[in-house]
Design a protein around this motif. Sequence first.
Motif, PDB file in Angstrom:
ATOM      1  N   ALA A  90      81.173 -33.046  -2.070  1.00 13.87           N
ATOM      2  CA  ALA A  90      80.280 -32.627  -0.857  1.00 13.87           C
ATOM      3  C   ALA A  90      80.414 -33.638   0.156  1.00 13.87           C
ATOM      4  CB  ALA A  90      79.220 -31.995  -1.208  1.00 13.87           C
ATOM      5  N   GLU A  91      80.119 -35.121  -0.422  1.00 17.02           N
ATOM      6  CA  GLU A  91      79.996 -36.107   0.641  1.00 17.02           C
ATOM      7  C   GLU A  91      81.403 -36.503   1.156  1.00 17.02           C
ATOM      8  OE1 GLU A  91      77.740 -37.843   1.420  1.00 17.02           O
ATOM      9  OE2 GLU A  91      76.158 -36.722   0.362  1.00 17.02           O
ATOM     10  N   MET A  92      82.425 -36.217   0.458  1.00 12.21           N
ATOM     11  CA  MET A  92      83.702 -36.586   0.831  1.00 12.21           C
ATOM     12  C   MET A  92      84.319 -35.601   2.046  1.00 12.21           C
ATOM     13  SD  MET A  92      86.030 -38.137  -2.301  1.00 12.21           S
ATOM     14  CE  MET A  92      85.640 -37.036  -3.576  1.00 12.21           C
ATOM     15  N   SER A  93      83.787 -34.442   1.858  1.00  9.30           N
ATOM     16  CA  SER A  93      83.994 -33.225   2.859  1.00  9.30           C
ATOM     17  C   SER A  93      83.369 -33.583   4.003  1.00  9.30           C
ATOM     18  CB  SER A  93      83.701 -31.939   2.300  1.00  9.30           C
ATOM     19  OG  SER A  93      82.324 -31.679   2.351  1.00  9.30           O
ATOM     20  N   GLY A  94      82.357 -34.167   4.019  1.00 12.83           N
ATOM     21  CA  GLY A  94      81.343 -34.267   5.432  1.00 12.83           C
ATOM     22  C   GLY A  94      80.801 -32.846   5.784  1.00 12.83           C
ATOM     23  N   ASP A  95      80.670 -32.063   4.765  1.00 13.61           N
ATOM     24  CA  ASP A  95      80.446 -30.611   5.261  1.00 13.61           C
ATOM     25  C   ASP A  95      78.794 -30.536   4.744  1.00 13.61           C
ATOM     26  OD1 ASP A  95      79.579 -28.000   5.362  1.00 13.61           O
ATOM     27  OD2 ASP A  95      81.549 -27.266   4.576  1.00 13.61           O
ATOM     28  N   ALA A  96      77.838 -30.403   5.959  1.00  8.39           N
ATOM     29  CA  ALA A  96      76.560 -30.376   5.670  1.00  8.39           C
ATOM     30  C   ALA A  96      76.085 -29.192   4.802  1.00  8.39           C
ATOM     31  CB  ALA A  96      75.733 -30.403   6.941  1.00  8.39           C
ATOM     32  N   ALA A  97      76.882 -27.983   5.132  1.00 11.56           N
ATOM     33  CA  ALA A  97      76.374 -26.862   4.386  1.00 11.56           C
ATOM     34  C   ALA A  97      76.670 -26.880   3.166  1.00 11.56           C
ATOM     35  CB  ALA A  97      77.242 -25.819   5.192  1.00 11.56           C
ATOM     36  N   ILE A  98      77.699 -27.315   2.609  1.00 12.87           N
ATOM     37  CA  ILE A  98      78.049 -27.272   1.136  1.00 12.87           C
ATOM     38  C   ILE A  98      77.156 -28.612   0.560  1.00 12.87           C
ATOM     39  CG2 ILE A  98      79.951 -29.318   1.020  1.00 12.87           C
ATOM     40  CD1 ILE A  98      79.424 -25.880  -1.018  1.00 12.87           C
TER      41      ILE A  98
END
Length: 302
Positions: A90-98
Motif C-alpha cells: 500500500a505504501e509503494m502504491s501511494g493509494d490512500a484508500a488501500i
Amino acid sequence: MSDVARLQQQFADIVTSDHRHGGQLGIEREAARLADEALQLQSSGAASQRVRASLYGSAASFRSSAMWAAIDGRRFNDAVAHMREAQALAEMSGDAAIKFRTWSHAGTMYRHMGRPTDAAAANTVARSTAVVRRDPMFASLGLARHGAIHAVAGDLAAAQRVFTQAREALARADAGEVRPVWLTAFYDEAEIHSLALSAYLSLGDWSKAEVHGHRCLSGLRPHMVRSRAITTARLARAQLEQREVETAVHTAMRIPADAAAGHPRVSAMLSGFGDRLSHLAPSSGPAAVWRRHATRAGRTSR
C-alpha cells in the motif's frame, strides 16, 4: 492498464465471494495468488509509473483481502503475515484508500484478538490517511470501527460518541462520488448498526445490542450473506442474555446450515450460544429443540 483492469475485475470477484462465504481458506489463497500475479507483472517489460503504482495498488488490495479472509476465519497468524505484505504494498502504491483499508483491517484484527490498544493504534493510522479528510464515508467507517474498539476496552461513553459521529459523517457523504468497490459493496448504515451490535455485546448491554441487531438485519443488502449470518448469531445471543430463551433459539435456527457449519466465526458464535443456553436453561424445551437442530445441522455438514 489492460492488465490492471483485468486485476480490478478479479478483485471485484474476490469481494463478491467474500460477502457470500467469508473466512474461507480458498478465498484467502486465491487473493494471495492474485497479489503475487500483480507483482509478477511489475517485472515483465516496461511500464509507466502510473501502471506500476496501479499494480502495487492491486497487489495490496488482494493481499488485504487475503488478510481479511484469514481474520474472518480466525487464522490470526496468517492474517498478521498478510497484513505486513499489504502495508508495504500500500505504501509503494501511494493509494490512500488501500492504505486506509489495510490499516483498518489491522485494527479489526487486533480487536478480534482482544488487543484493544493495538487495535486503536492501527485504526488511528487508518483514520489519519488523506482519503479520510476528503471523503466523509471513509471517515464514517473509521469512526464506526473505533466505536467497536472502545467497547472492547470497556469505554461506553467513547463508543457512544463515535457511533454518533459515524452516523453524522455518513449523512454528509456524497452518494454520487466514485469510491472503491470494496467500500461501496458493504458500507452503509446497516454496517454501523452491525458494529454497534458487536460493541454493545462487548459491553454487556443486551437490550441495546438487540435493537441494533434488528436494525442491521432490516437494512442489509441481499448479497451480504455472510454478514446476515453473523448478525443473526449475535442477535440470538443478545436475546438469550435477556432470558428470551425461546425467541433466541428461533433466531439462531434461522441461520442457514451451510453458514452455521462452514463459516468459522458463525460456528464459534453458535457453539458459544449452545454452551450459554445449556447453562441458563438446560432442561427447557427450547434447549432440547436447539440440541436436536444442532445435531441435524452437524450431520448435514458432514
